[in-house]
Motif scaffolding. Structure first.
Motif, short mmCIF file in Angstrom:
data_model
loop_
_atom_site.label_atom_id
_atom_site.label_comp_id
_atom_site.label_asym_id
_atom_site.label_seq_id
_atom_site.Cartn_x
_atom_site.Cartn_y
_atom_site.Cartn_z
N MET A 181 0.82 -1.19 0.00
CA MET A 181 0.00 0.00 0.00
C MET A 181 0.87 1.26 0.00
O MET A 181 0.59 2.20 -0.70
N SER A 182 1.95 1.26 0.80
CA SER A 182 2.80 2.43 0.88
C SER A 182 3.58 2.64 -0.42
O SER A 182 3.84 3.78 -0.81
N SER A 183 3.94 1.55 -1.10
CA SER A 183 4.63 1.70 -2.38
C SER A 183 3.70 2.27 -3.44
O SER A 183 4.11 3.05 -4.30
N LEU A 184 2.42 1.91 -3.39
CA LEU A 184 1.42 2.46 -4.31
C LEU A 184 1.22 3.95 -4.04
O LEU A 184 1.13 4.76 -4.97
N PHE A 185 1.18 4.33 -2.74
CA PHE A 185 1.05 5.73 -2.37
C PHE A 185 2.27 6.53 -2.82
O PHE A 185 2.13 7.63 -3.35
N LEU A 186 3.45 5.98 -2.64
CA LEU A 186 4.69 6.64 -3.05
C LEU A 186 4.72 6.82 -4.57
O LEU A 186 5.09 7.89 -5.08
N ALA A 187 4.30 5.80 -5.30
CA ALA A 187 4.28 5.89 -6.77
C ALA A 187 3.29 6.96 -7.24
O ALA A 187 3.58 7.72 -8.16
N SER A 188 2.13 7.03 -6.58
CA SER A 188 1.14 8.06 -6.98
C SER A 188 1.67 9.46 -6.68
O SER A 188 1.43 10.40 -7.44
N GLN A 189 2.39 9.61 -5.55
CA GLN A 189 2.97 10.91 -5.22
C GLN A 189 4.03 11.32 -6.24
O GLN A 189 4.09 12.47 -6.66
N ILE A 190 4.87 10.38 -6.64
CA ILE A 190 5.91 10.65 -7.64
C ILE A 190 5.24 11.03 -8.97
O ILE A 190 5.63 12.01 -9.62
N PHE A 191 4.23 10.27 -9.35
CA PHE A 191 3.51 10.57 -10.60
C PHE A 191 2.85 11.95 -10.54
O PHE A 191 2.89 12.72 -11.50
N LEU A 192 2.28 12.27 -9.38
CA LEU A 192 1.63 13.58 -9.20
C LEU A 192 2.65 14.72 -9.33
O LEU A 192 2.39 15.71 -10.00
N TRP A 193 3.83 14.57 -8.72
CA TRP A 193 4.84 15.62 -8.81
C TRP A 193 5.39 15.76 -10.23
O TRP A 193 5.67 16.87 -10.68
N ILE A 194 5.50 14.65 -10.92
CA ILE A 194 5.93 14.72 -12.32
C ILE A 194 4.89 15.46 -13.14
O ILE A 194 5.22 16.32 -13.96
N ALA A 195 3.59 15.16 -12.91
CA ALA A 195 2.50 15.84 -13.63
C ALA A 195 2.51 17.33 -13.32
O ALA A 195 2.32 18.17 -14.21
N VAL A 196 2.74 17.71 -12.06
CA VAL A 196 2.80 19.14 -11.69
C VAL A 196 3.99 19.80 -12.38
O VAL A 196 3.88 20.93 -12.88
N GLY A 197 5.12 19.13 -12.43
CA GLY A 197 6.30 19.68 -13.12
C GLY A 197 6.04 19.90 -14.61
O GLY A 197 6.38 20.95 -15.17
N VAL A 198 5.42 18.90 -15.27
CA VAL A 198 5.09 19.04 -16.69
C VAL A 198 4.10 20.18 -16.90
O VAL A 198 4.24 20.99 -17.83
N LEU A 199 3.11 20.25 -16.02
CA LEU A 199 2.12 21.33 -16.12
C LEU A 199 2.79 22.70 -15.96
O LEU A 199 2.48 23.65 -16.68
N GLY A 200 3.74 22.81 -15.02
CA GLY A 200 4.47 24.06 -14.83
C GLY A 200 5.25 24.47 -16.07
O GLY A 200 5.27 25.64 -16.46
N VAL A 201 5.89 23.50 -16.72
CA VAL A 201 6.64 23.78 -17.96
C VAL A 201 5.68 24.24 -19.06
O VAL A 201 5.96 25.20 -19.79
N LEU A 202 4.52 23.58 -19.17
CA LEU A 202 3.54 23.98 -20.19
C LEU A 202 2.99 25.38 -19.94
O LEU A 202 2.83 26.16 -20.88
#
Length: 196
Positions: free
Chosen positions: A1-22
């Motif tokens: 469960m914690s690895s799934l939460f960590l993966a979703s957090q990493i994915f979310l931060w990557i999405a925020v970074g891409v959105l910031g660049v756009l």
């Protein structure tokens, strides 16, 4: 469960970074477009007169009975002829701008309000809009000589009585573009920008 939460957090931060660049790229493009869009300036309609032509030279009687000299040589003074109508809503929205220009440019500019038609309607406009400080002339001939076909319209005559700039004015930017065109010695702001 914690690895799934960590993966979703990493994915979310990557999405925020891409959105910031756009967003940054989009902001840059908006800035580039803003630089490319030139100020509109007063719209010069196809008329009988052109910048540089001798303007009309006549003496007219204002609504208050005073004599008003239109055109001619006026050392150190230019003359703005502002054509309006009592039933023109855009003209009425420009009157505060005309009053402001009258104060700000008083060291070199004389403003004359011009129209034609029934004097009573124009007198009501003068009272309603507090225009008593302006010379206000009614002359169909003046409008025809300057090719005025739509309102509000303005013609700037230079110190020698020649047409310095003219055009349809719908806002402050259009009115100020007439002054700017005269200062730069061009027919319109569009012509100045085309030379650059």
């Amino acid at each position: 469960m914690s690895s799934l939460f960590l993966a979703s957090q990493i994915f979310l931060w990557i999405a925020v970074g891409v959105l910031g660049v756009l967003v940054a790229a989009l902001a840059r493009q908006v800035g580039v477009l803003h630089e490319r869009i030139a100020p509109a300036g007063a719209l010069t309609l196809h008329q009988k007169v052109n910048v540089g032509d001798a303007g009309p030279s006549m003496t007219l009687t204002a609504l208050d009975g005073a004599k008003v000299a239109i055109g001619g040589t006026r050392p150190g003074r230019s003359q703005l002829l502002f054509f309006l109508s009592p039933d023109c809503p855009v003209c009425k929205t420009l009157l505060p701008i005309i009053r402001s220009a009258n104060g700000a440019e008083s060291d070199w500019l004389d403003i004359v309000l011009a129209s034609d038609g029934e004097a009573a309607a124009h007198r009501r406009l003068v009272m309603a809009e507090n225009l008593a400080g302006f010379p206000y002339v009614l002359s169909e001939t003046l409008g025809r000589q300057l090719g005025v076909s739509k309102l509000p319209y303005a013609v700037l005559l230079d110190e020698t009585g020649r047409i310095a700039s003219l055009g349809l004015v719908n806002n402050r930017e259009h009115l100020e573009s007439l002054f700017e065109a005269k200062e730069r010695g061009v027919a319109s702001i569009q012509q100045f920008l085309a030379r650059r």
